[in-house]
Design a protein around this motif. Structure first.
Motif, PDB file in Angstrom:
ATOM      1  N   UNK A 104       0.839  -1.204   0.000  1.00  0.00           N
ATOM      2  CA  UNK A 104       0.000   0.000   0.000  1.00  0.00           C
ATOM      3  C   UNK A 104       0.869   1.247   0.000  1.00  0.00           C
ATOM      4  N   UNK A 105       1.895   1.231   0.840  1.00  0.00           N
ATOM      5  CA  UNK A 105       2.811   2.368   0.899  1.00  0.00           C
ATOM      6  C   UNK A 105       3.587   2.505  -0.406  1.00  0.00           C
ATOM      7  N   UNK A 106       3.993   1.379  -0.971  1.00  0.00           N
ATOM      8  CA  UNK A 106       4.770   1.400  -2.215  1.00  0.00           C
ATOM      9  C   UNK A 106       3.992   2.077  -3.336  1.00  0.00           C
ATOM     10  N   UNK A 107       2.714   1.794  -3.416  1.00  0.00           N
ATOM     11  CA  UNK A 107       1.903   2.367  -4.487  1.00  0.00           C
ATOM     12  C   UNK A 107       1.766   3.884  -4.341  1.00  0.00           C
ATOM     13  N   UNK A 108       1.485   4.336  -3.138  1.00  0.00           N
ATOM     14  CA  UNK A 108       1.299   5.765  -2.928  1.00  0.00           C
ATOM     15  C   UNK A 108       2.614   6.533  -3.007  1.00  0.00           C
ATOM     16  N   UNK A 109       3.674   5.956  -2.471  1.00  0.00           N
ATOM     17  CA  UNK A 109       4.967   6.638  -2.456  1.00  0.00           C
ATOM     18  C   UNK A 109       5.752   6.457  -3.748  1.00  0.00           C
ATOM     19  N   UNK A 110       5.256   5.597  -4.640  1.00  0.00           N
ATOM     20  CA  UNK A 110       5.972   5.343  -5.886  1.00  0.00           C
ATOM     21  C   UNK A 110       7.295   4.650  -5.636  1.00  0.00           C
ATOM     22  N   UNK A 111       7.296   3.672  -4.750  1.00  0.00           N
ATOM     23  CA  UNK A 111       8.530   3.012  -4.335  1.00  0.00           C
ATOM     24  C   UNK A 111       9.229   2.296  -5.484  1.00  0.00           C
ATOM     25  N   UNK A 138       3.825 -10.836  -8.441  1.00  0.00           N
ATOM     26  CA  UNK A 138       2.572 -10.543  -9.132  1.00  0.00           C
ATOM     27  C   UNK A 138       1.754  -9.513  -8.353  1.00  0.00           C
ATOM     28  N   UNK A 139       1.725  -9.666  -7.043  1.00  0.00           N
ATOM     29  CA  UNK A 139       1.011  -8.690  -6.215  1.00  0.00           C
ATOM     30  C   UNK A 139       1.690  -7.325  -6.282  1.00  0.00           C
ATOM     31  N   UNK A 140       3.007  -7.327  -6.232  1.00  0.00           N
ATOM     32  CA  UNK A 140       3.752  -6.068  -6.273  1.00  0.00           C
ATOM     33  C   UNK A 140       3.543  -5.346  -7.597  1.00  0.00           C
ATOM     34  N   UNK A 141       3.447  -6.104  -8.674  1.00  0.00           N
ATOM     35  CA  UNK A 141       3.223  -5.493  -9.993  1.00  0.00           C
ATOM     36  C   UNK A 141       1.904  -4.727 -10.015  1.00  0.00           C
ATOM     37  N   UNK A 142       0.912  -5.259  -9.321  1.00  0.00           N
ATOM     38  CA  UNK A 142      -0.381  -4.576  -9.244  1.00  0.00           C
ATOM     39  C   UNK A 142      -0.292  -3.260  -8.486  1.00  0.00           C
ATOM     40  N   UNK A 143       0.775  -3.098  -7.716  1.00  0.00           N
ATOM     41  CA  UNK A 143       0.981  -1.866  -6.947  1.00  0.00           C
ATOM     42  C   UNK A 143       2.109  -1.020  -7.543  1.00  0.00           C
ATOM     43  N   UNK A 144       2.588  -1.422  -8.722  1.00  0.00           N
ATOM     44  CA  UNK A 144       3.572  -0.622  -9.440  1.00  0.00           C
ATOM     45  C   UNK A 144       4.968  -0.607  -8.870  1.00  0.00           C
ATOM     46  N   UNK A 145       5.376  -1.702  -8.207  1.00  0.00           N
ATOM     47  CA  UNK A 145       6.710  -1.720  -7.630  1.00  0.00           C
ATOM     48  C   UNK A 145       7.423  -3.035  -7.915  1.00  0.00           C
ATOM     49  N   UNK A 146       8.704  -3.092  -7.555  1.00  0.00           N
ATOM     50  CA  UNK A 146       9.518  -4.280  -7.751  1.00  0.00           C
ATOM     51  C   UNK A 146       9.721  -5.001  -6.419  1.00  0.00           C
ATOM     52  N   UNK A 172       9.575 -13.324 -13.003  1.00  0.00           N
ATOM     53  CA  UNK A 172       8.757 -12.112 -12.933  1.00  0.00           C
ATOM     54  C   UNK A 172       9.579 -10.924 -13.402  1.00  0.00           C
ATOM     55  N   UNK A 173       9.008 -10.112 -14.259  1.00  0.00           N
ATOM     56  CA  UNK A 173       9.761  -8.984 -14.810  1.00  0.00           C
ATOM     57  C   UNK A 173      10.103  -7.935 -13.757  1.00  0.00           C
ATOM     58  N   UNK A 174       9.387  -7.958 -12.626  1.00  0.00           N
ATOM     59  CA  UNK A 174       9.642  -6.978 -11.560  1.00  0.00           C
ATOM     60  C   UNK A 174      10.295  -7.624 -10.345  1.00  0.00           C
ATOM     61  N   UNK A 175      10.871  -8.808 -10.509  1.00  0.00           N
ATOM     62  CA  UNK A 175      11.516  -9.498  -9.400  1.00  0.00           C
ATOM     63  C   UNK A 175      12.989  -9.721  -9.649  1.00  0.00           C
ATOM     64  N   UNK A 176      13.788  -9.550  -8.613  1.00  0.00           N
ATOM     65  CA  UNK A 176      15.221  -9.745  -8.782  1.00  0.00           C
ATOM     66  C   UNK A 176      15.949  -9.809  -7.461  1.00  0.00           C
TER      67      UNK A 176
END
Length: 284
Positions: A104-111, A138-146, A172-176
């Motif tokens: 939730x914080x990641x999405x609002x703060x643009x983490x 997959x969940x993180x992608x829905x919130x726009x973060x890695x 996952x393209x947003x995982x590393x």
């Protein structure tokens, strides 16, 4: 000096009297003061620990936090730390609560990313780790973060090979992976191997310094005796060259957990952290 280097003030580096792995993990320094001090020094990113985030939210909203970050030109936000994400028992419920708060914080703060891992060497089969990491990404992608898995001696997997097996398996393209120099040195991970990791699989890089040997435990060493860059024995420029060879563009975090540093004023912490780290990018 490269004009393209952007540094991130990792949470523990400028958290002052916050005490790792206690009930006082939140910083005594106000959030706005930390952001302003970091930005004034030259940092383009800042890190937040989950307990500190909860403490800040008692008096500020996420939207207010974002305004403070934007007003000070902070581009990169790192949120940490999620454990238990691969559990399958009752403990997973507590992890899920923490996960929701961080996402939730990641999405609002643009983490830029959320840092995940393990501190207790929990045994877990690789198929389960792959499944859990893929689901988390997959969940993180829905919130726009890695999602960055931090390779460390205390985790359920503690080799570069196993970490990449999990990450590549999840695909996952947003995982590393997150490379923290202190952990890499203690694990003996060779720089050439790091240089061969695909850039798309490197979520973050953290710089610091320390000693190769210590008279105390590994845990004591990591939470109380890390050093600022150039003040210890680590080959910091070697790691920078390795990740640049891999194609990693930054940002670079500076993570120093130090009993001595916790007593320093905020401005001293940000200035010392920035100057000693940026010096590692000078061409000698």
């Amino acid at each position: 000096m490269s004009q393209d280097v952007e540094l991130l003030a990792s949470y523990w580096t400028i958290a002052g009297g916050a005490l790792p792995h206690t009930d006082r993990e939140y910083s005594p320094f106000d959030f706005r003061d930390r952001v302003e001090a970091a930005a004034k020094t030259g940092f383009k990113g800042i890190g937040l620990w989950h307990a500190d985030l909860a403490h800040i939210l008692r008096s500020r909203s996420l939207k207010e936090m974002r305004r403070i970050l934007e007003d000070n030109g902070i581009k990169h936000v790192e949120l940490e730390f999620l454990t238990g994400w691969f559990f399958e028992d009752e403990r997973k419920k507590e992890s899920d609560v923490q996960k929701v708060a961080l996402l939730t914080a990641a999405e609002t703060l643009g983490a830029h990313h959320i840092k995940v891992g393990d501190f207790n060497r929990e045994a877990c089969p690789m198929p389960r780790l792959i499944e859990a990491f893929a689901g988390l990404c997959a969940e993180a992608e829905n919130h726009g973060t890695k999602v960055g898995f931090e390779l460390m001696p205390f985790a359920m997997i503690d080799t570069l090979e196993e970490s990449l097996t999990m990450i590549e398996g999840a695909d996952a393209k947003n995982g590393g992976i997150i490379f923290d120099l202190w952990h890499l040195v203690k694990l003996g991970v060779p720089y050439p191997a790091i240089g061969r990791v695909p850039a798309r699989r490197i979520v973050g890089v953290e710089l610091n310094d320390g000693t190769h040997e210590a008279p105390w435990s590994l845990h004591e060493d990591t939470i109380n005796h890390r050093r600022f860059c150039g003040e210890g024995e680590f080959d910091i420029k070697g790691l920078i060259q390795a990740v640049q060879c891999a194609g990693y563009p930054g940002p670079y975090g500076i993570e120093v957990l130090s009993e001595e540093a916790r007593a320093l004023p905020l401005e001293d912490l940000t200035t010392r952290a920035f100057n000693t780290t940026m010096a590692q990018f000078l061409v000698s």
